[in-house]
Design a protein around this motif. Structure first.
Motif, short mmCIF file in Angstrom:
data_model
loop_
_atom_site.label_atom_id
_atom_site.label_comp_id
_atom_site.label_asym_id
_atom_site.label_seq_id
_atom_site.Cartn_x
_atom_site.Cartn_y
_atom_site.Cartn_z
N THR A 157 49.56 45.02 33.29
CA THR A 157 51.38 43.87 33.29
C THR A 157 51.81 43.98 34.64
O THR A 157 52.35 43.59 35.37
N LYS A 158 50.67 44.82 35.61
CA LYS A 158 50.88 45.04 36.82
C LYS A 158 50.31 44.28 37.87
O LYS A 158 48.87 44.50 37.64
N GLU A 159 51.05 43.54 38.77
CA GLU A 159 49.76 42.49 40.00
C GLU A 159 49.27 41.66 39.19
O GLU A 159 50.52 41.12 38.11
N MET A 160 48.03 41.70 39.08
CA MET A 160 47.14 40.25 38.40
C MET A 160 46.44 39.86 37.09
O MET A 160 46.51 39.14 36.99
N GLY A 161 47.26 41.31 36.44
CA GLY A 161 46.76 40.94 34.78
C GLY A 161 47.24 39.68 34.36
O GLY A 161 46.85 39.07 33.59
N HIS A 162 48.35 39.47 34.29
CA HIS A 162 49.25 38.60 33.18
C HIS A 162 48.70 38.10 32.37
O HIS A 162 49.69 37.69 31.70
N VAL A 163 49.17 39.49 31.63
CA VAL A 163 49.43 39.63 30.24
C VAL A 163 50.93 39.93 29.92
O VAL A 163 51.87 40.61 30.83
N THR A 207 41.25 38.70 43.56
CA THR A 207 42.02 39.89 44.40
C THR A 207 41.04 40.28 45.13
O THR A 207 39.42 41.07 44.53
N ARG A 208 41.00 41.74 45.82
CA ARG A 208 40.48 42.24 46.69
C ARG A 208 39.59 43.66 45.41
O ARG A 208 38.88 44.20 45.54
N GLU A 209 40.74 44.17 44.63
CA GLU A 209 40.10 45.19 43.39
C GLU A 209 39.32 44.32 42.93
O GLU A 209 38.84 45.13 41.94
N GLY A 210 39.20 43.06 43.24
CA GLY A 210 38.05 42.44 41.80
C GLY A 210 36.67 41.97 42.68
O GLY A 210 35.99 41.32 42.16
N LEU A 211 36.76 42.74 43.19
CA LEU A 211 35.47 42.03 44.25
C LEU A 211 34.21 43.27 43.60
O LEU A 211 35.24 44.73 44.05
N VAL A 212 33.62 43.39 43.66
CA VAL A 212 32.32 44.10 43.82
C VAL A 212 31.24 43.09 45.05
O VAL A 212 30.55 42.11 44.67
N GLY A 213 31.22 43.97 46.20
CA GLY A 213 31.06 42.74 47.62
C GLY A 213 31.60 41.43 47.34
O GLY A 213 32.96 41.72 47.55
N CYS A 214 31.04 40.51 47.67
CA CYS A 214 31.81 39.35 47.51
C CYS A 214 31.00 38.35 46.12
O CYS A 214 31.59 37.29 45.17
N TYR A 215 30.96 39.36 45.02
CA TYR A 215 31.03 39.14 43.45
C TYR A 215 32.39 39.54 43.19
O TYR A 215 32.81 40.16 43.32
N VAL A 216 32.92 38.32 42.14
CA VAL A 216 34.15 37.84 41.97
C VAL A 216 34.63 38.60 41.09
O VAL A 216 33.95 38.15 39.81
N THR A 266 35.10 49.97 36.63
CA THR A 266 35.90 50.40 37.61
C THR A 266 37.06 49.43 37.68
O THR A 266 37.81 49.13 38.56
N MET A 267 36.87 48.23 36.76
CA MET A 267 38.04 47.02 36.85
C MET A 267 38.70 47.01 35.65
O MET A 267 39.40 45.56 35.63
N GLY A 291 45.57 47.95 35.17
CA GLY A 291 44.39 47.80 35.91
C GLY A 291 43.44 46.57 35.39
O GLY A 291 42.64 47.03 35.55
N LEU A 292 43.76 45.71 35.26
CA LEU A 292 43.37 44.26 35.29
C LEU A 292 42.87 43.88 36.88
O LEU A 292 43.82 44.24 37.57
N CYS A 293 41.86 43.85 37.09
CA CYS A 293 41.95 43.34 38.65
C CYS A 293 41.89 41.91 38.48
O CYS A 293 41.36 41.21 39.90
N GLY A 294 41.70 41.34 37.67
CA GLY A 294 42.30 39.55 37.83
C GLY A 294 43.09 39.02 36.53
O GLY A 294 43.26 39.91 35.89
N ASN A 295 43.08 37.99 37.04
CA ASN A 295 44.35 37.59 34.68
C ASN A 295 43.36 37.38 33.85
O ASN A 295 40.98 37.28 34.51
N ASP A 296 43.93 38.12 33.06
CA ASP A 296 42.72 38.18 31.86
C ASP A 296 42.38 36.53 31.81
O ASP A 296 41.79 36.67 30.80
#
Lengths: 766, 766
Positions: free
Chosen positions: A29-35, A606-615, A647-648, A655-660
């Motif tokens: 519910t914080k930042e990008m998870g959008h739940v 988001t940067r949090e949702g990246l592993v290198g350039c894998y999104v 990690t994601m 705790g969610l690195c991008g939109n659910d």
């Protein structure tokens, strides 16, 4: 009516621990998870949740561009709650809904929400996370400014509110029919409110938000007679005509307009509870009343709450894992998120509003809406195919009804409360249908479904399919995201071929098998990347595979999208230079740095949702970590899956690195945690990853179950040493759908070292 | 379905001459009549008529105040036709509707209407009255700018258009969903359009005009496949989102928005007819399609036209008069105007949109809307009671359904397409119901009706009924039109007493008999006028009985309104000083001059509609010319009736001296022409006036008929010498309802001199 009590016997259910306590709706519910953290039941239409703020998507006719942050209405870092609203989207990257704001207040009536920095300027209230309690089917918080304890629970169509007031002669329930997510001056096309008697209020609103035409009706019942009431239409009406005859702002039982706000007044004793049953319907206020009477014919808040909890327990029991409490929290919160969208979009009597805006009767199926298909065809629907087969059929029947009602004669792209949002690309209802069919789901008419798939895939004016069919790709100068389209169309086409073959439609199958190769038309052998071509066949040059925009792609650059050939990974690997060269490409993807100038291109990353350039925080590469299997290096898959799983998905509000994305991110987690993933839905095949629970029991149709064990699993023992299925060794890194769906026992022996020999040799019949 | 073929046998009908040829729908289309010249069938929902212009009621948020002129969309003096629209109001003083503009054009597509002084700037066309043909159920005109002959006819729910084109590769049908009467930027809350296939278009619009929330759906079928099509939403959208993906303006089959315009393109041979069936529904596009299939399952324009004509012939045959062709024209045009409103407001399957905006099923009755009750309770509904008894029952059942759906629990005041407009004052559904009941109509539940009447008359917050009930009058400082209210309430109350008495509800009767005397509370014995009092009981002073505004009255001054005590004229006469003094008052009214400063107060009053200060062009004094009867001077009534009948209803476009008001003006004429008038509906009594046709045969229920003869009638012989009913002399100037309704022969012997002895003595039991 839907029975949600699953396939487990009551005895079996009693043996299962309370799984709902592992669900933490505040995660994401914080930042990008959008739940959203509020109350709902599985696939329920009412999703009753606090909105901490909403940013209009336009002000004074100008697009603000900032509505994104409040897709679900709630941001954990906010300090105030505006009110509690009945509809939400779970995890989307586009915003809408938040219908029918209810807010209890004490003191002078305020009909505007006020601002976060000055909450006393409106009806909103400060709150504190310490008093906040979010559980499956229940949400509670103290509204500090009013000393009112707010509690809420739901059924499919009814939100039940319980507000515990202090002593006051000036207690109110605010009903704001103008509030909403993705709001702008004009979103509410019309709203209507009737005070039918001293405990019943009915009404509706028609909005044009992301859902272009959204009809939503309500019936609101108070547990205590209203003492007095009033309201205001905050429109600047040109001519009020004969309406001047009345004092319409006090105890006048009928209001209509675009900006309606109402208050209902009570005198309360200290600790007195005022309860509200708030039913919704997309059909009529009569429909809302029917829903109300069928689902909550009483005023027992705790009973509804207990039923909601039991409902969740039943659904969560579809997969029972053995793991640490922390891991269970991640897992069951993820599973919870997979059961929120789509929603049941019909009344208890089967009536619903169709795509043509007329009222339809669902015959023999439950009608669902909110299909975020570009996201969810990847893992969410395959999860339903496996563990929610009845709903999977209903969802497909809903898509076919959508197709029947569509004046375009197209299956849904993004179905949203009876609207087609046309969001994102592809015709991904097709792989959902094909995956279900290929995996034995027969609750829908296969021939009719195939016809709908073919119609959707050959509609020349949709998504440049004309050019696609003529040229074998979508040229970039005709559509700026033509390369992404081409790749996804080719995959979708392949699934049509599977479905057609299964139905004995050889000609159709041949046509679409051919189209499934269209990705090759954009694979640039010279660069080793999927590129972009103009309609004359010239490659776009210069071409930057790190760029998304203007290079033919959407929400993913060529580095990621070049790997999007789930239907023919062996050929892709071959074209990319063979196993080693391919693995180097994927390794690079996971390790290279994404410079800022590329990063900023897509709001969904988001940067949090990246592993290198894998999104991982966005969908186009969700299958990529599994691709090493095809190159004979499953240990690399295991490493990356372990990394992403650990990690994601974190047990914290951010705790969610991008939109659910309506559960797609969570479905990825659910599959991956269990050790396998549907890289290519409709193939009947899962890729083996790396399990991260020591045991998982998957409840399957027909009373069967599959037990997945990961022996010797630990933080270090993340590699697969060997696998056996029902005692027989599994020597490839793939499982068939039936390997799982037939039930039995799948045992992973885990190790702290990669077993580079296991499944190192890969042979493909195709 | 409604059978409109009346009560006459086919043989009897064949014996009747074609009455439709006496109807001239152009009468009343110039200036104040506010009737429309287009095609409709009796009480049909579709009223398909040319709009020559519309003036927005607001521009840039400012009320223009000029929409009045285009209440019916057509002004005879205009030189251009904007288009043909499917809904209208007949003769009202408030404007609305004009839904779904269809216009054939040739040449480059234009989607805006253009202006009257520069018609080539838009899709409108010049026209000429010489090519115009208006008949019951048929309208035709040459659109000079396009050389297109436009013809139209209708059923209840379907407008059938026939356009004869010149040779063109560039022929179009324009469909403007934004056009409307009482338009303003924002009237169209939402509209929707679907091109279902190459001959079928469906859609709807929701408007907020005079009808606050008006849902109207359509289904439009072309006789020839569309070659291409396109459209535009002229809204300035903030954010078009994914809609950018498509070219939505060309051959895109779905549009939604607030300002939709579409064009459908054809190539035409010279003289080629393109026909359109355009069905409407207030329920859904599905409802519109049902209506279409039930009513016009073919494309035979002439068949529909012939059926429409036969329908009118059947309805007009309810009264057959012998008179000069000129007189017949006035009479049958008037009768025609009485059968246009109310309209059938339900689909062929009985579904309709209720006051709560939900869909309802009419069980056992036809649902009607468009009740302009302040106007029509006076003579139009009493005319229905007499010659349309089945419809009278249906209308009352419609009013009772309205009552059931009303959150205010009130009978309709001004029912308008499922809306309550609250227009004008009183609760005049009550006298309509009581009149029907007292005159033997039993197609509705009397007790239920009485309950609805009582509820409507005792609703404290409606129209200051609280003050009225507490004080016996409505004080002027609380409501500026309180004196008009008081007078009308008192009459309405008297009718409740009649109904209650008839049902044996003695207590109710006693209560309302008492209230019926409330007019006395405002009769100022000192001045001989009805005045205005404040809530403390003080007379307003100074008080000008010539003023309407600010003196307690609405649409009529005290000179006129003081005579509004239809329920107790004898007492009124006594209070006004006896017969002679009373007659002097009425004589003065008919002869005094109304200075300009008073004249300008009400837009509904024209100089043409005045006889002295008596206002025939508006309703409050419609009974006044008959009042001499009560004072023993019926010859004065005869003189005035003759004068009004022969000067206020003329066979020319500006032949109506005021708004026809949904047929009330015309109903006055129909009654008065036959020699009697319902001065006090629900009394069971008619006042005798002066017949102006030599014979009239009134078709009554049960196959009975009443023949009215006026022997020796001529332009000079306007006075009654004697009257006989079925051979027996009538010695009073009154007839009972049953005198007429039982059938037989009523013979007036006319003379050129007043018979001052006939009916000179008046005795009243009450």
């Amino acid at each position: 009516m839907v029975s949600c009590l699953g396939t487990l016997s009551i005895k079996a259910q009693q043996d299962i621990e309370d799984l709902t306590r592992y669900v933490d709706p505040l995660i994401g519910t914080k930042e990008m998870g959008h739940v959203f953290p509020g109350a709902c039941i599985p696939f329920g239409m009412v999703q009753l949740s606090p909105d901490t703020d909403t940013i209009p998507y336009a002000v004074n006719g100008k697009y603000t561009g900032t509505a994104y942050r409040y897709c679900a209405g709630y941001q954990y870092s906010d300090k105030t709650i505006v009110g509690f609203t009945h509809t939400h989207l779970s995890g989307t990257g586009h915003s809408d809904l938040s219908d029918f704001l209810v807010m209890p207040t004490v003191g002078p009536v305020q009909l505007n929400p006020g601002t976060a920095d000055k909450p006393e300027s409106g009806y909103r209230s400060r709150f504190n996370h310490e008093t906040e309690k979010a559980e499956p089917g229940y949400y509670s918080v103290m509204l500090d400014d009013y000393k009112v304890k707010a509690e809420m629970t739901t059924t499919t169509h009814v939100g039940v509110h319980q507000y515990t007031f202090p002593k006051s002669d000036d207690a109110h329930i605010i009903l704001d029919l103008n509030h909403g997510i993705y709001n702008y001056d004009g979103k509410v096309l019309w709203s209507y409110l009737r005070v039918e008697n001293d405990t019943l209020v009915t009404g509706y609103r028609i909005t044009s938000g992301w859902a272009r035409t959204n009809y939503l009706y309500f019936a609101m019942v108070f547990s205590k007679p209203i003492k007095s009431y009033g309201g205001k239409n905050e429109e600047n009406l040109v001519y009020k005509g004969f309406w001047r005859k009345f004092d319409q702002e006090h105890n006048f039982p009928e209001m209509a307009g675009k900006k309606l706000k109402a208050h209902f007044d009570f005198a309360t004793a200290n600790g007195e509870k005022i309860k509200i049953k708030f039913a919704i319907s997309a059909v009529s206020t009569e429909g809302a009343l029917k829903n109300l009477e069928a689902e909550v014919p009483h005023f027992n808040f705790e009973k509804v709450r207990a039923e909601a909890k039991a409902n969740w327990q039943s659904e969560l029991s579809r997969i029972i894992v053995k793991a640490s409490p922390e891991k269970k929290t991640t897992f069951y919160t993820s599973l919870y998120h997979t059961f929120i969208n789509p929603i049941q979009y019909m009344d208890v009597d089967g009536q619903y509003r169709g795509l043509d805006h007329n009222i339809h009767q669902a015959k023999g199926f439950v009608n669902y809406s909110v299909f975020s298909l570009w996201d969810t065809y990847r893992a969410l629907h395959p999860l339903f195919t496996l563990i929610q087969p009845e709903r999977a059929s209903d969802m497909i029947n809903s898509m076919l009804a959508h197709y029947d009602q569509s004046v375009h004669h197209l299956l849904p792209v993004w179905s949203h409360f009876g609207n087609e949002n046309w969001c994102m690309i592809g015709y991904h209802a097709v792989p959902v249908i094909a995956d279900a069919w290929m995996n034995g789901i027969r609750g829908f008419d296969g021939k009719r479904a195939l016809a709908a798939c073919v119609a959707s895939a050959t509609h020349r004016s949709y998504g440049n399919l004309g050019e696609y069919m003529d040229l074998g790709y979508v040229p970039y100068e005709i559509n700026a995201v033509g390369s992404s389209m081409t790749l996804e169309y080719a995959y979708d086409d392949w699934t049509i071929a599977q479905l057609a073959n299964s139905l004995g439609e050889k000609e159709v199958a041949a046509t679409f098998e051919k189209r499934a190769n269209n990705w090759k038309n954009l694979f640039n052998e010279r660069t080793g990347f999927v590129g972009a071509k103009d309609s004359k066949g010239n490659w776009k040059s210069p071409f930057d595979p790190m760029h998304t925009a203007n290079e033919g792609f959407i929400e993913g650059n060529s580095w990621n999208y070049s790997l999007y050939v789930p239907q023919d990974i062996p050929t892709l690997i071959q074209k990319m230079g063979g196993n080693n060269r391919f693995c180097e490409h994927v390794d690079s993807l996971f390790t290279m740095y994404m410079p800022d100038k590329y990063f900023a291109e897509t709001e969904d990353i988001t940067r949090e949702g990246l592993v290198g350039c894998y999104v991982h925080g966005n969908e186009p590469s969700h299958h990529v970590a599994y691709m090493y299997n095809w190159a004979g290096k499953p240990w690399k898959t295991q490493e990356r899956i372990h990394q992403i799983v650990s990690t994601m998905y974190l047990n914290k509000p951010d705790g969610l690195c991008g939109n659910d994305d309506c559960g797609q991110m969570s479905a990825w987690y659910v599959f991956s945690t269990l050790g396998f993933y549907p890289v290519c839905p409709a193939s009947g095949e899962y890729a083996i990853g790396a399990p991260s629970v020591s045991e998982g029991k998957i409840q399957l149709s027909g009373g069967k179950s599959m037990i997945v064990k990961a022996n010797n699993l630990s933080d270090q023992n993340i590699y697969i040493k060997s696998v056996s299925l029902n005692g027989k060794p599994v020597t490839t890194s793939f499982l068939s759908y039936s390997d799982i769906a037939d039930g039995g026992e799948l045992v992973f022996e885990m190790s702290n070292r990669p077993n580079k020999k296991w499944a190192a040799t890969v042979s493909f019949s195709k």
